[in-house]
Design a protein around this motif. Structure first.
Motif, PDB file in Angstrom:
ATOM      1  N   GLY A  83      13.148   4.757 -15.014  1.00 26.81           N
ATOM      2  CA  GLY A  83      12.403   6.102 -14.822  1.00 26.81           C
ATOM      3  C   GLY A  83      12.866   7.255 -13.917  1.00 26.81           C
ATOM      4  O   GLY A  83      12.113   8.135 -13.730  1.00 26.81           O
ATOM      5  N   LYS A  84      13.715   6.797 -13.189  1.00 32.76           N
ATOM      6  CA  LYS A  84      14.154   7.790 -12.275  1.00 32.76           C
ATOM      7  C   LYS A  84      14.474   9.312 -12.660  1.00 32.76           C
ATOM      8  O   LYS A  84      14.003  10.195 -12.391  1.00 32.76           O
ATOM      9  N   THR A  85      15.429   9.288 -13.636  1.00 33.84           N
ATOM     10  CA  THR A  85      15.829  10.458 -14.074  1.00 33.84           C
ATOM     11  C   THR A  85      15.075  11.043 -14.913  1.00 33.84           C
ATOM     12  O   THR A  85      14.671  12.187 -14.781  1.00 33.84           O
ATOM     13  N   TYR A  86      14.137  10.397 -15.357  1.00 32.07           N
ATOM     14  CA  TYR A  86      12.899  11.054 -16.307  1.00 32.07           C
ATOM     15  C   TYR A  86      11.873  11.636 -15.612  1.00 32.07           C
ATOM     16  O   TYR A  86      11.538  12.576 -15.608  1.00 32.07           O
ATOM     17  N   THR A  87      11.818  11.011 -14.128  1.00 33.20           N
ATOM     18  CA  THR A  87      10.789  11.461 -13.171  1.00 33.20           C
ATOM     19  C   THR A  87      11.546  12.995 -12.627  1.00 33.20           C
ATOM     20  O   THR A  87      10.736  13.775 -12.559  1.00 33.20           O
ATOM     21  N   MET A  88      12.856  12.753 -12.444  1.00 31.12           N
ATOM     22  CA  MET A  88      13.278  13.829 -11.520  1.00 31.12           C
ATOM     23  C   MET A  88      13.833  14.942 -12.604  1.00 31.12           C
ATOM     24  O   MET A  88      13.694  16.259 -12.312  1.00 31.12           O
ATOM     25  N   THR A  99      14.029  16.178 -22.700  1.00 37.49           N
ATOM     26  CA  THR A  99      14.308  17.788 -23.310  1.00 37.49           C
ATOM     27  C   THR A  99      13.201  18.454 -23.670  1.00 37.49           C
ATOM     28  O   THR A  99      13.118  19.651 -23.756  1.00 37.49           O
ATOM     29  N   GLU A 100      12.019  17.587 -24.211  1.00 40.52           N
ATOM     30  CA  GLU A 100      10.510  18.638 -24.486  1.00 40.52           C
ATOM     31  C   GLU A 100      10.009  19.052 -23.331  1.00 40.52           C
ATOM     32  O   GLU A 100      10.190  18.573 -22.055  1.00 40.52           O
ATOM     33  N   TYR A 101       9.702  20.355 -23.450  1.00 42.18           N
ATOM     34  CA  TYR A 101       9.191  21.176 -22.271  1.00 42.18           C
ATOM     35  C   TYR A 101       8.087  20.390 -21.432  1.00 42.18           C
ATOM     36  O   TYR A 101       8.137  20.402 -20.325  1.00 42.18           O
ATOM     37  N   GLU A 102       7.154  19.877 -22.239  1.00 38.84           N
ATOM     38  CA  GLU A 102       6.164  19.213 -21.656  1.00 38.84           C
ATOM     39  C   GLU A 102       6.342  17.967 -20.725  1.00 38.84           C
ATOM     40  O   GLU A 102       5.888  17.527 -19.791  1.00 38.84           O
ATOM     41  N   HIS A 103       7.626  17.577 -21.046  1.00 43.91           N
ATOM     42  CA  HIS A 103       8.029  16.217 -20.379  1.00 43.91           C
ATOM     43  C   HIS A 103       9.120  16.447 -19.238  1.00 43.91           C
ATOM     44  O   HIS A 103       9.647  15.715 -18.794  1.00 43.91           O
ATOM     45  N   ARG A 146       0.919  -1.039  -0.024  1.00 44.24           N
ATOM     46  CA  ARG A 146       0.023  -0.114  -0.028  1.00 44.24           C
ATOM     47  C   ARG A 146       0.795   1.282  -0.066  1.00 44.24           C
ATOM     48  O   ARG A 146       1.835   1.374   0.805  1.00 44.24           O
ATOM     49  N   MET A 147       0.479   2.009  -0.720  1.00 43.28           N
ATOM     50  CA  MET A 147       1.414   3.497  -1.127  1.00 43.28           C
ATOM     51  C   MET A 147       0.549   4.507  -0.657  1.00 43.28           C
ATOM     52  O   MET A 147      -0.614   4.506  -0.696  1.00 43.28           O
ATOM     53  N   ASP A 148       1.197   5.855  -1.127  1.00 48.23           N
ATOM     54  CA  ASP A 148       0.311   7.006  -1.020  1.00 48.23           C
ATOM     55  C   ASP A 148      -0.011   7.330  -2.278  1.00 48.23           C
ATOM     56  O   ASP A 148      -0.961   8.213  -2.304  1.00 48.23           O
ATOM     57  N   GLY A 149       0.149   6.742  -3.491  1.00 50.58           N
ATOM     58  CA  GLY A 149      -0.229   7.073  -4.618  1.00 50.58           C
ATOM     59  C   GLY A 149       0.522   6.290  -5.515  1.00 50.58           C
ATOM     60  O   GLY A 149       1.527   5.921  -5.553  1.00 50.58           O
ATOM     61  N   LEU A 150      -0.645   5.731  -6.649  1.00 51.70           N
ATOM     62  CA  LEU A 150       0.148   4.789  -7.688  1.00 51.70           C
ATOM     63  C   LEU A 150       0.310   5.923  -8.950  1.00 51.70           C
ATOM     64  O   LEU A 150      -0.876   6.270  -9.301  1.00 51.70           O
ATOM     65  N   LEU A 151       1.223   5.920  -9.558  1.00 47.48           N
ATOM     66  CA  LEU A 151       1.213   7.028 -10.709  1.00 47.48           C
ATOM     67  C   LEU A 151       1.405   5.930 -12.085  1.00 47.48           C
ATOM     68  O   LEU A 151       2.689   5.558 -12.249  1.00 47.48           O
ATOM     69  N   ASP A 193       3.196  16.258 -15.633  1.00 45.06           N
ATOM     70  CA  ASP A 193       2.367  17.255 -14.873  1.00 45.06           C
ATOM     71  C   ASP A 193       1.843  16.934 -13.644  1.00 45.06           C
ATOM     72  O   ASP A 193       1.926  17.183 -12.431  1.00 45.06           O
ATOM     73  N   LYS A 194       1.192  15.634 -13.794  1.00 44.92           N
ATOM     74  CA  LYS A 194       0.282  15.201 -12.736  1.00 44.92           C
ATOM     75  C   LYS A 194       1.082  14.389 -11.693  1.00 44.92           C
ATOM     76  O   LYS A 194       0.834  14.607 -10.290  1.00 44.92           O
ATOM     77  N   VAL A 195       2.168  14.038 -12.026  1.00 41.05           N
ATOM     78  CA  VAL A 195       3.191  13.509 -11.085  1.00 41.05           C
ATOM     79  C   VAL A 195       3.822  14.639 -10.202  1.00 41.05           C
ATOM     80  O   VAL A 195       3.920  14.554  -9.155  1.00 41.05           O
ATOM     81  N   TYR A 196       3.908  15.781 -10.928  1.00 39.32           N
ATOM     82  CA  TYR A 196       4.422  16.990 -10.015  1.00 39.32           C
ATOM     83  C   TYR A 196       3.385  17.348  -8.988  1.00 39.32           C
ATOM     84  O   TYR A 196       3.773  17.637  -7.889  1.00 39.32           O
TER      85      TYR A 196
END
Ligand SMILES: Nc1ncnc2c1ncn2[C@@H]1O[C@H](COP(=O)(O)OP(=O)(O)OP(=O)(O)O)[C@@H](O)[C@H]1O
Length: 781
Positions: free
Chosen positions: A152-157, A161-165, A110-115, A121-124
């Motif tokens: 996907g750690k670096t991708y998340t953090m 390069t695209e602005y929306e990502h 059990r976690m505080d949220g599953l992404l 955007d939503k992750v942030y």
């Protein structure tokens, strides 16, 4: 010796202990219900913060799971709960190949949220926005990405390069600068550092002369009272979002990259990007501020690296990464254990750097990145276990508020000065140019004093209100006048009744009765009782004086006004009332005349009591002597007994011990003494009972003597002749039995009656029907 971070005292640790408990399966199930209730109730602790958010004191570290999108998602193995918080893993026994304990095949977390399939955007929003907002209010925050390589750690953090990502770091930078723009009243200073931990060494990703070969910057982790800091790490002030983003990308390019069979771009190091925030009000400059930091950590891949084929320096890297992550796990387990006092932060560079970023007094959020493919299910399982352990850690966020006393005083002085000038300007507009807001001078105080006196005399109608200081001074002057009047009245009353101050009166009258009841043996107990008797008499006197003062004040008389009770028209009574003898003198007189009999009884009783006390004392002394003698005999007998044992005892045919003459006589003596002691003790008890009885009689007598004296004194010197006359007929009420205030009422009644009689005689005032009819209240009386 390292201390438990965030637990400054044992008590605190214990208090945390009550709040912290490992999450059992049952707790996990209950949690859902609790959260629902919380949502309904709202944030009960929100009042602790200026603006409420999800960050509250004492709460577990938050852990989210982010699943990397894949076309080959292992649907049979990984299942998400409908609440977007629970995740279960199912592994077929055969498919697991013995890597995991083969006794179970299902796990639930059990976690505080599953992404899952969630945009950056939503992750942030879920993970970082509140944490960054809290940092802007002074709360340190940490976000950490954990997971196997390529999850996907670096991708998340950092993001793509695209602005929306773009990832958490650029978005956090944006939020901080946006807040600065939206709060023109706040001055926000932002600083950035970027640290890399690689093979147990620290590297400044923004330092000069970078490049893998030149990584010999002597960075060191230091513990300081303000927290952990890295000596030699460059910290860069940034004034624009873009500037900060440039530093991020500069650090990114310097990051250690090594080829890996799983992912050609996988990072082999831990990276820590820190945003430092200092914020204070522009208006109240230097008065109060906040200082916080947001630590954003991209950890190296968490997979069991020893199983991945590698050689040379890659093998060395693997061992360092494995070690630092193992130590991180140990730290997390230790932090989650409320009874652990020692947390071994220093065992690796990574854990040491993170000493004040995990739980403790900062907001911490973990993002566990997992891969959804069946091939990675074992790593996914391991990552989820790590996340669960993180959730056992409790944090108690505390805002870092800076407050510098000296600068604050200076700022407040400036503020006062400004406000004074503003008030002066307003007065000027209202044509009130004489008003001053500085403390009053001596001359100003004197002017106010004379104004108050004039007002009291009626020379002026009003006192003009000028400002607060002046009003306060006016009240002070009134207070001074009243207290002076009180003193005058008291002095006058004392001189009138030939009294000294209260202490003296106590001594005078005390000596009177004190002489009477003074115990020759001066025992403490007796003394206390004597004093109580004196106090009775004295208290009456003092009360009387106070009552007269009160009456004088109530009628508004000044020190020169007559004392109530004085009758100007009755000369004889006035003399009597105004010049009575002192109570001490009167008491002497009373004992010789009216109180002769009661005084004699009192004396007799007292002498009996004293005689009994003397006997009791001498008996007590005798008993003590006997006791001492008994102890001496006992000791001698003991010595004899010891000697017998040492030398060997003689017994007769019947086996009885043979003792010498002296010992025998000592035994007899002890017996006699015991008898004597018992008898004396019984006699003493009887005497004590007798003394108690006598004491009661003496006390009663003393009270009677004093009350008779009070009655006699009032009758003889206090109550005017005419009142006494009024009270005499019938004789059912003894005037002395009536308190003085009642007597004075009678006096008033007497005068009222006279006035009424006069009125009745006047024609036209009482109607014909009322003539010859006594007033109705006469019947009542
Ligand atoms: N949620 C996602 N959406 C789209 N692409 C993703 C996502 N997560 C990861 N990726 C992609 O997967 C690849 C690996 O991701 P990333 O480099 O972030 O992994 P990592 O966990 O940081 O690995 P390492 O431990 O090697 O640093 C990248 O090309 C990244 O763009």
């Amino acid at each position: 010796m390292e201390e438990r971070r965030g637990s400054p005292s044992k008590t605190k640790t214990n208090s945390r202990a009550s709040a912290i408990s490992r999450r059992s399966q049952a707790q996990e199930e209950e949690e859902e219900e609790e959260e629902e209730e919380e949502e309904e109730e709202g944030d009960s602790n929100s009042s602790l913060f200026p603006d409420s958010d999800s960050f509250r004191p004492i709460k577990p570290i938050q852990a989210f799971v982010r699943v990397k999108p894949t076309a080959h998602f292992a649907q049979d193995m990984i299942k998400f709960g409908t609440d977007d918080k629970s995740i279960s893993i199912h592994i077929e026994k055969d498919a697991r190949g013995g890597i995991v304990n083969n006794s179970s095949t299902d796990w639930s977390f059990r976690m505080d949220g599953l992404l899952h399939n969630t945009s950056q955007d939503k992750v942030y929003e879920a993970v970082a926005r509140d944490l960054v907002a809290a940092a802007l209010r002074g709360y340190n925050g940490t976000i950490m990405c954990y997971g196997q390589t390529g999850a996907g750690k670096t991708y998340t953090m950092t993001g793509a390069t695209e602005y929306e990502h773009r990832g958490i770091i650029p978005r956090a930078i944006q939020q901080v600068f946006q807040a600065a723009e939206e709060s023109p009243g706040l001055s926000i200073t932002v600083l950035i550092s970027y640290l890399e931990v690689y093979n147990e060494a620290l590297f400044d990703l923004l330092g000069p002369g970078l490049g893998r070969g030149s990584r010999n910057t002597p960075l060191a982790v230091l513990d300081s009272p303000q927290g952990v800091c890295v000596r030699g790490l460059s910290i860069h002030p940034v004034s624009h979002e873009k500037e900060a983003l440039n530093l991020l990308s500069e650090g990114g390019t310097n990051r250690a990259i090594a080829e890996h069979t799983l992912n050609k771009n996988s990072s082999r190091s831990h990276c820590i990007f820190t945003i430092y925030i200092e914020c204070h009000s522009r208006v109240y400059r230097n008065l109060k501020g906040i200082k916080s930091k947001i630590t954003l950590i991209d950890l190296a891949g968490s997979e069991r690296l020893s199983e991945i084929p590698s050689a040379g320096h890659i093998r060395k890297e693997n061992s360092y990464i494995n070690r630092s992550l193992t130590f991180l796990e140990q730290i997390i387990l230790a932090l989650a254990d409320p009874w652990r006092d020692h947390i071994p932060f220093r065992q690796s560079k990574l854990t040491h750097v993170l000493k004040d970023s995990l739980g403790g007094n900062c907001n911490t959020v973990l993002v566990t990145n997992i891969c959804g493919e069946a091939a990675h299910v074992e790593e996914t399982l391991s990552s989820l276990r790590f996340a669960t352990r993180m959730r056992w850690i409790m944090a108690e966020p505390v805002a870092n508020v800076t407050f510098e006393r000296e600068v604050s005083v200076k700022a407040l002085e400036e503020e006062i000065d400004l406000l004074k000038r503003e008030l002066t300007m307003k007065d000027m507009f209202k044509n009130r140019s004489v008003v001053t807001y500085s403390p009053l001078t001596g001359a100003q105080r004197a002017a106010i004093k004379s104004q108050v006196h004039k007002y009291l005399r009626g020379a002026i109608e009003e006192i003009d209100i000028v400002n607060i200081r002046q009003i306060q001074e006016v009240f002070k002057q009134f207070k001074a006048i009243i207290s002076q009047q009180e003193k005058d009245i008291e002095a006058k009353l004392r001189s009138k009744y030939l009294l000294g101050d209260r202490g003296e009166s106590k001594a005078d009258v005390g000596s009177e009765v004190g002489e009477e009841v003074e115990d020759e043996e001066k025992e403490d107990k007796e003394k206390k009782k004597d004093k109580a008797g004196v106090a009775d008499l004295d208290a009456g006197l003092v009360q009387e004086v106070e009552k007269l003062q009160k009456e004088a004040l109530e009628t508004g008389t000044s020190s020169s006004s007559p004392v109530p009770g004085e009758k100007k028209e009755d000369k004889k009574s006035e003399e009597q009332i105004n010049f009575p003898p002192s109570k001490a003198e009167a008491f002497e007189l009373f004992k010789q005349e009216a109180g002769r009999e009661i005084s004699r009884i009192f004396k007799e009783n007292k002498s009996i009591l004293l005689a009994r006390k003397r006997s009791s004392n001498s008996l007590a002394r005798r008993i003590n002597d006997i006791k001492r003698e008994m102890e001496g005999v006992r000791e001698t007998l003991e010595g004899k007994k010891r000697k017998r044992w040492q030398e060997g005892e003689y017994t007769d045919e019947e086996g009885q011990v043979i003792i010498d003459e002296k010992e025998f006589s000592l035994i007899l003596k002890l017996k006699e003494l015991k008898e004597e002691h018992r008898a004396g003790y019984a006699e003493l008890q009887d005497l004590k009972a007798e003394i108690q009885h006598c004491q009661q009689l003496v006390d009663k007598c003393r009270k009677r003597l004093i009350s008779e004296f009070e009655i006699w004194y009032n009758e003889s010197f206090r109550i005017p002749e005419d009142v006494l006359e009024a009270l005499r007929p019938g004789g059912s009420i003894r005037p002395g039995m009536i308190p003085m205030n009642r007597v004075m009422c009678l006096q008033t009644f007497d005068r009222t009656m006279l006035a009424l009689q006069k009125m009745r005689r006047k024609r036209g005032i009482v109607g014909a029907a009322g003539k010859n009819k006594p007033p109705s209240f006469l019947r009542i009386l």
